[in-house]
Design an enzyme around this catalytic site. Structure first.
Site, PDB file in Angstrom:
ATOM      1  N   GLY A 100     -59.639 -38.918 -84.792  1.00 13.86           N
ATOM      2  CA  GLY A 100     -59.570 -38.325 -86.126  1.00 13.86           C
ATOM      3  C   GLY A 100     -58.711 -37.077 -86.114  1.00 13.86           C
ATOM      4  N   CYS A 101     -58.938 -36.204 -87.070  1.00 13.98           N
ATOM      5  CA  CYS A 101     -58.151 -34.978 -87.189  1.00 13.98           C
ATOM      6  C   CYS A 101     -58.220 -34.164 -85.900  1.00 13.98           C
ATOM      7  CB  CYS A 101     -58.675 -34.157 -88.368  1.00 13.98           C
ATOM      8  SG  CYS A 101     -57.851 -32.559 -88.556  1.00 13.98           S
TER       9      CYS A 101
END
Length: 276
Positions: A100-101
């Site tokens: 993810g981020c």
């Protein structure tokens, strides 16, 4: 005079950056061409006002965002790009994880004993030296990832894998948590056979745990070129703690809920086995 020369040099270097947007380039070039000793403060005030609306919405390209922080008198912490090196090949290794981020993937690893350096970046794609805007489009094939240099005397690759599985939703290949898109899919990038074997074993252990109703979709792939992200994205949790904590809270709430469901599912499976 020296201040103007330093500022013009800073603006010139920004203008050479191929990843800034055309409207940012226009504002910076107009300021650079208009600067002189008498209008310095006026021009800087005007530039700050023009950049402010996008800065407040966190919508400046990363290098311009750093420049805006300097323009408003905020200290900019520069990244670990130059010091992110293996200095002891015998006792130091790299690990690369996408989950993810990358803003939320740095702190959990960087704050562990034995971690030498963590760098945010992009890997797995089709173009060289991509920008954040290019990767965010989802069209380059890259994912946001972190490259970790660790001391094998103090922490093992197995321990990093164990932590990684606690940070992600392994059933979601379309993104992670609130971050949606191909660039946020979870992947373990392995650099040799030993890392691949350990990664495969931990993945199978997650599957065998029975904690997840959905299939485990986290990929294990050979490591490709890792491109460091812009300075703005490095050690984000230190630079913007309030924003980071808000993002981290959403992830933690989801993971806590997912772990609770996993425990309940495991208990239910044990009860069913007792009555067979």
């Amino acid at each position: 005079m020296q201040k103007i020369q330093e500022l013009q040099k800073r603006l010139y270097n920004l203008l050479l950056n191929p990843h800034i947007r055309d409207w940012e380039r226009h504002l910076l070039k107009t300021t650079k061409d208009s600067l002189n000793e008498r209008n310095l403060n006026e021009q800087l005030t005007k530039l700050e006002a023009e950049l402010r609306p996008l800065a407040l919405r966190n919508n400046l390209t990363p290098d311009v965002a750093d420049f805006y922080q300097e323009l408003t008198g905020n200290q900019v912490k520069h990244s670990t790009k130059r010091t992110h090196l293996i200095t002891d090949p015998v006792h130091q290794q790299r690990a690369v994880f996408a989950g993810g981020c990358f803003w939320c993937m740095v702190e959990p690893f960087e704050t562990r004993p034995g971690i030498i350096s963590v760098l945010s970046g992009y890997t797995g794609g089709t173009i060289e030296n991509p920008s954040y805007d290019q990767v965010s489009s989802g069209n380059t094939g890259h994912v946001e990832a972190v490259e970790i240099i660790f001391d094998t005397k103090l922490v093992s690759y197995q321990e990093l894998l164990d932590l990684y599985w606690q940070l992600i939703d392994p059933t979601d290949a379309a993104g992670q948590f609130q971050d949606r898109g191909n660039q946020y899919r979870p992947i373990i990038f392995v650099s040799d056979e030993q890392q691949e074997n350990l990664a495969q074993k931990t993945k199978q252990a997650v599957i065998d745990s029975g904690k997840y109703k959905k299939p485990i979709l986290t990929e294990i792939k050979a490591l490709e070129t890792f491109w460091p992200a812009e300075n703005y994205h490095q050690q984000f949790y230190q630079k913007q703690p309030k924003r980071y904590k808000a993002i981290k809270r959403v992830r933690q709430q989801f993971l806590a809920y997912q772990r609770l469901r996993g425990k309940l599912r495991s208990v239910a499976q044990k009860i069913r086995r007792q009555f067979r």
